[in-house]
Design a protein around this motif. Structure first.
Motif, mmCIF file in Angstrom:
data_model
loop_
_atom_site.group_PDB
_atom_site.id
_atom_site.type_symbol
_atom_site.label_atom_id
_atom_site.label_comp_id
_atom_site.label_asym_id
_atom_site.label_seq_id
_atom_site.Cartn_x
_atom_site.Cartn_y
_atom_site.Cartn_z
ATOM 1 N N LEU A 68 0.626 -1.221 -0.063
ATOM 2 C CA LEU A 68 0.070 -0.135 -0.181
ATOM 3 C C LEU A 68 0.999 1.278 0.144
ATOM 4 O O LEU A 68 1.611 1.425 1.049
ATOM 5 N N THR A 69 0.839 1.994 -0.952
ATOM 6 C CA THR A 69 1.460 3.259 -1.055
ATOM 7 C C THR A 69 0.845 4.409 -0.752
ATOM 8 O O THR A 69 -0.389 4.605 -1.295
ATOM 9 N N THR A 70 1.626 5.389 -0.208
ATOM 10 C CA THR A 70 0.978 6.755 0.146
ATOM 11 C C THR A 70 1.356 7.577 -0.722
ATOM 12 O O THR A 70 2.822 8.011 -1.016
ATOM 13 N N VAL A 71 0.536 8.424 -1.745
ATOM 14 C CA VAL A 71 0.684 9.444 -2.723
ATOM 15 C C VAL A 71 0.706 10.521 -2.105
ATOM 16 O O VAL A 71 -0.381 11.133 -1.553
ATOM 17 N N ALA A 72 1.921 11.451 -2.158
ATOM 18 C CA ALA A 72 1.769 12.825 -1.499
ATOM 19 C C ALA A 72 1.293 13.817 -2.342
ATOM 20 O O ALA A 72 0.734 14.872 -1.469
ATOM 21 N N GLY A 73 1.082 13.687 -3.467
ATOM 22 C CA GLY A 73 0.635 14.680 -4.621
ATOM 23 C C GLY A 73 -0.963 14.495 -4.840
ATOM 24 O O GLY A 73 -1.616 15.480 -5.866
ATOM 25 N N ALA A 74 -1.704 13.698 -4.346
ATOM 26 C CA ALA A 74 -2.972 13.605 -4.462
ATOM 27 C C ALA A 74 -4.014 13.007 -3.382
ATOM 28 O O ALA A 74 -3.410 12.291 -2.417
ATOM 29 N N PRO A 75 -5.004 13.421 -3.256
ATOM 30 C CA PRO A 75 -5.849 13.077 -2.164
ATOM 31 C C PRO A 75 -6.221 11.340 -2.148
ATOM 32 O O PRO A 75 -6.379 11.175 -3.452
ATOM 33 N N THR A 76 -6.664 11.042 -1.132
ATOM 34 C CA THR A 76 -7.337 9.762 -0.950
ATOM 35 C C THR A 76 -8.612 9.721 -2.097
ATOM 36 O O THR A 76 -9.314 10.646 -2.123
ATOM 37 N N GLY A 77 -8.740 8.638 -2.991
ATOM 38 C CA GLY A 77 -9.964 8.637 -3.558
ATOM 39 C C GLY A 77 -11.439 8.673 -2.570
ATOM 40 O O GLY A 77 -11.236 8.110 -1.657
ATOM 41 N N HIS A 78 -12.436 9.143 -3.037
ATOM 42 C CA HIS A 78 -13.579 9.226 -2.358
ATOM 43 C C HIS A 78 -14.820 8.985 -3.394
ATOM 44 O O HIS A 78 -14.770 9.270 -4.608
ATOM 45 N N ALA A 79 -16.004 8.653 -2.561
ATOM 46 C CA ALA A 79 -17.179 8.303 -3.356
ATOM 47 C C ALA A 79 -18.366 8.896 -2.570
ATOM 48 O O ALA A 79 -18.336 8.726 -1.435
ATOM 49 N N VAL A 80 -19.448 9.329 -3.267
ATOM 50 C CA VAL A 80 -20.709 9.879 -2.584
ATOM 51 C C VAL A 80 -21.503 8.922 -2.771
ATOM 52 O O VAL A 80 -21.805 8.411 -3.933
ATOM 53 N N VAL A 81 -22.164 8.003 -1.927
ATOM 54 C CA VAL A 81 -22.813 6.921 -1.979
ATOM 55 C C VAL A 81 -24.393 7.448 -1.402
ATOM 56 O O VAL A 81 -24.492 7.838 -0.350
ATOM 57 N N MET A 82 -25.135 7.235 -2.398
ATOM 58 C CA MET A 82 -26.412 7.895 -2.120
ATOM 59 C C MET A 82 -27.570 6.692 -1.978
ATOM 60 O O MET A 82 -27.813 6.178 -2.765
ATOM 61 N N LEU A 83 -28.050 6.533 -0.735
ATOM 62 C CA LEU A 83 -28.548 5.301 -0.263
ATOM 63 C C LEU A 83 -30.029 5.458 0.049
ATOM 64 O O LEU A 83 -30.257 6.427 0.650
ATOM 65 N N GLN A 84 -30.892 4.619 -0.945
ATOM 66 C CA GLN A 84 -32.411 4.885 -0.557
ATOM 67 C C GLN A 84 -32.768 3.807 0.349
ATOM 68 O O GLN A 84 -32.231 2.859 0.705
ATOM 69 N N PRO A 85 -34.105 3.817 0.715
ATOM 70 C CA PRO A 85 -34.710 2.991 1.567
ATOM 71 C C PRO A 85 -34.652 1.702 1.327
ATOM 72 O O PRO A 85 -34.661 0.714 2.287
ATOM 73 N N ASP A 86 -34.768 1.263 0.003
ATOM 74 C CA ASP A 86 -34.979 -0.103 -0.162
ATOM 75 C C ASP A 86 -33.544 -0.754 -0.539
ATOM 76 O O ASP A 86 -33.518 -1.853 -0.902
ATOM 77 N N GLY A 87 -32.590 -0.116 -0.022
ATOM 78 C CA GLY A 87 -31.098 -0.481 -0.168
ATOM 79 C C GLY A 87 -30.122 -0.384 -1.398
ATOM 80 O O GLY A 87 -29.298 -0.574 -1.349
ATOM 81 N N GLN A 88 -31.013 0.226 -2.469
ATOM 82 C CA GLN A 88 -30.373 0.425 -3.666
ATOM 83 C C GLN A 88 -29.594 1.700 -3.532
ATOM 84 O O GLN A 88 -29.779 2.713 -2.798
ATOM 85 N N ASN A 89 -28.477 1.824 -4.300
ATOM 86 C CA ASN A 89 -27.682 3.021 -4.232
ATOM 87 C C ASN A 89 -27.500 3.735 -5.706
ATOM 88 O O ASN A 89 -27.478 3.044 -6.633
ATOM 89 N N SER A 90 -26.967 4.817 -5.759
ATOM 90 C CA SER A 90 -26.363 5.542 -6.687
ATOM 91 C C SER A 90 -24.928 6.146 -6.373
ATOM 92 O O SER A 90 -24.892 6.711 -5.100
ATOM 93 N N ILE A 91 -23.882 6.063 -7.140
ATOM 94 C CA ILE A 91 -22.624 6.310 -6.390
ATOM 95 C C ILE A 91 -21.755 7.320 -7.681
ATOM 96 O O ILE A 91 -21.984 7.139 -8.587
ATOM 97 N N ILE A 92 -21.144 8.339 -6.952
ATOM 98 C CA ILE A 92 -20.093 9.122 -7.913
ATOM 99 C C ILE A 92 -18.828 8.943 -7.113
ATOM 100 O O ILE A 92 -18.426 9.081 -5.990
ATOM 101 N N ILE A 93 -17.856 8.598 -7.951
ATOM 102 C CA ILE A 93 -16.493 8.511 -7.800
ATOM 103 C C ILE A 93 -15.508 9.639 -7.890
ATOM 104 O O ILE A 93 -15.928 10.012 -9.079
ATOM 105 N N VAL A 94 -14.666 9.896 -7.179
ATOM 106 C CA VAL A 94 -13.655 10.957 -7.475
ATOM 107 C C VAL A 94 -12.308 10.117 -7.134
ATOM 108 O O VAL A 94 -12.304 9.448 -6.312
ATOM 109 N N GLY A 95 -11.690 10.133 -8.305
ATOM 110 C CA GLY A 95 -10.443 8.980 -8.253
ATOM 111 C C GLY A 95 -9.322 9.267 -7.618
ATOM 112 O O GLY A 95 -8.732 8.382 -6.736
ATOM 113 N N GLY A 96 -8.878 10.443 -7.396
ATOM 114 C CA GLY A 96 -7.964 10.887 -6.480
ATOM 115 C C GLY A 96 -6.442 10.073 -6.557
ATOM 116 O O GLY A 96 -6.110 9.903 -7.820
#
Length: 360
Positions: free
Chosen positions: A134-162
């Motif tokens: 596992l490598t730590t990259v100084a010049g970029a943030p950790t990747g992250h995702a926004v997970v929009m979770l609905q009551p039935d358990g289904q989700n929609s996801i937006i990813i930022v690679g970082g």
């Protein structure tokens, strides 16, 4: 630096490791874990070699969960019931799944030098995953995702690679290549650059190590060069449709699309069909179908596909039949959807074994 013994070994693809071999246990939070167990032949006939590990090369994300009643319309602002940040990313999910299933697992990936990177490292370590690569990259943030979770358990996801997409060297480090070449099986996804996946797949093929490519991630054609070195391609229905430009609404259409993948050079296609289960298409053979193992309640489907693919890989490297692999993966995915979050929902081996015993 990971050291490897210079000894000729049988192809781990054909080995059935001893399941009683202890899994790898982290020793500190500083990413310094025991060296990779190298498959080797022992002069003592009573001694069992360490099983060749599952090596996951891929992404790690901080998943920012928001629970909403419905997706917002264009230009609309809605409120979320709750929000929290959990460790995730397709690569990290699959690695923790391998670790939780009590199989030696290594993760090759990148995080940023930030709080999210520490969150992911702790989650991997807590799942029994070795972090030597596992490598730590100084010049970029950790990747992250926004997970929009609905009551039935289904989700929609937006990813930022970082850091998942930035900072990878043009040529992989010798230590990374050595980890891949000494693996029992390698798992890849499409949330890291294609050139990294191609190098990994080539190194694995050269050493007789099977490669599974999870098609999830970047919505772009898979490079033909990568497909040449893949043993199993694992898309879901929508990914299969995009990759082949063919409809996948019926099983017959899915079968035809899988046939197109065979024409593209992939001999086995493992398709995840959500509530309809899964199917394995092997070139020249009848498809093998696997229904879901129903969960009492679906809480969150995030990570279910990663759980399925990783559990299938673990069962395969342990020498199980394709039918047993599908059953094992279905049981793991059923347990996954009953818990919120990706990494937090990865099941342990005892729970999977108990569910299989109860169901079959």
């Amino acid at each position: 630096m990971v050291a490897f013994a210079a000894i000729s070994t049988p192809n781990p693809w054909h080995q059935s490791p001893n399941l009683e071999t202890p899994t790898i246990h982290p020793q500190s939070a500083q990413f310094r874990l025991p060296p990779l167990p190298t498959p080797s032949l022992s002069l003592n006939a009573s001694a069992s070699p360490s099983p060749p590990p599952l090596v996951v090369v891929g992404s790690a994300n901080a998943d920012i969960y928001v629970e909403i009643e419905r997706l917002p319309k264009e230009g609309e602002t809605i409120s979320a019931a709750t929000g929290q940040t959990l460790a995730g990313g397709k690569g990290a999910n699959q690695a923790v799944c391998g670790g939780r299933l009590a199989y030696p697992t290594y993760f090759v990936g990148q995080v940023g030098a930030d709080a999210h990177g520490r969150l992911i490292a702790e989650a991997l370590e807590g799942g029994g995953v070795a972090l030597d690569r596992l490598t730590t990259v100084a010049g970029a943030p950790t990747g992250h995702a926004v997970v929009m979770l609905q009551p039935d358990g289904q989700n929609s996801i937006i990813i930022v690679g970082g850091a998942n997409m930035a900072g990878w060297p043009e040529s992989l480090a010798a230590e990374d290549v050595a980890v891949v070449e000494n693996a029992g099986i390698v798992l890849l996804q499409r949330e890291i650059p294609d050139h990294v996946n191609i190098q990994v797949a080539k190194a694995a093929r050269g050493s007789g190590v099977p490669v599974i490519l999870d098609a999830g991630g970047v919505d772009a054609p898979i490079p033909p060069e990568l497909l040449q070195f893949i043993d199993i391609l694992s898309p879901n229905e929508s990914e299969l449709a995009r990759l082949t430009n063919m409809p996948t609404e019926s099983f017959e259409q899915i079968s035809q699309a899988a046939g197109k993948c065979h024409e593209m050079g992939v001999k086995e296609v493992l398709v995840k069909l959500g509530a309809k289960g899964s199917a394995l298409f092997t070139e020249g053979e009848e498809p093998m179908r696997q229904p879901i193992i129903s969960a009492p309640k679906v809480v969150d489907t995030t990570g279910a596909g990663d759980t399925f693919t990783a559990a299938f890989a673990v069962a395969l490297v342990e020498g199980k039949s394709r039918k047993e692999c599908l059953e094992f993966a279905a049981a793991a995915a059923s347990l996954c959807v009953q818990v919120k979050g990706a990494i937090p929902s990865m099941p342990d081996r005892k729970s999977v074994s108990n569910l299989i015993q109860m169901h079959y």
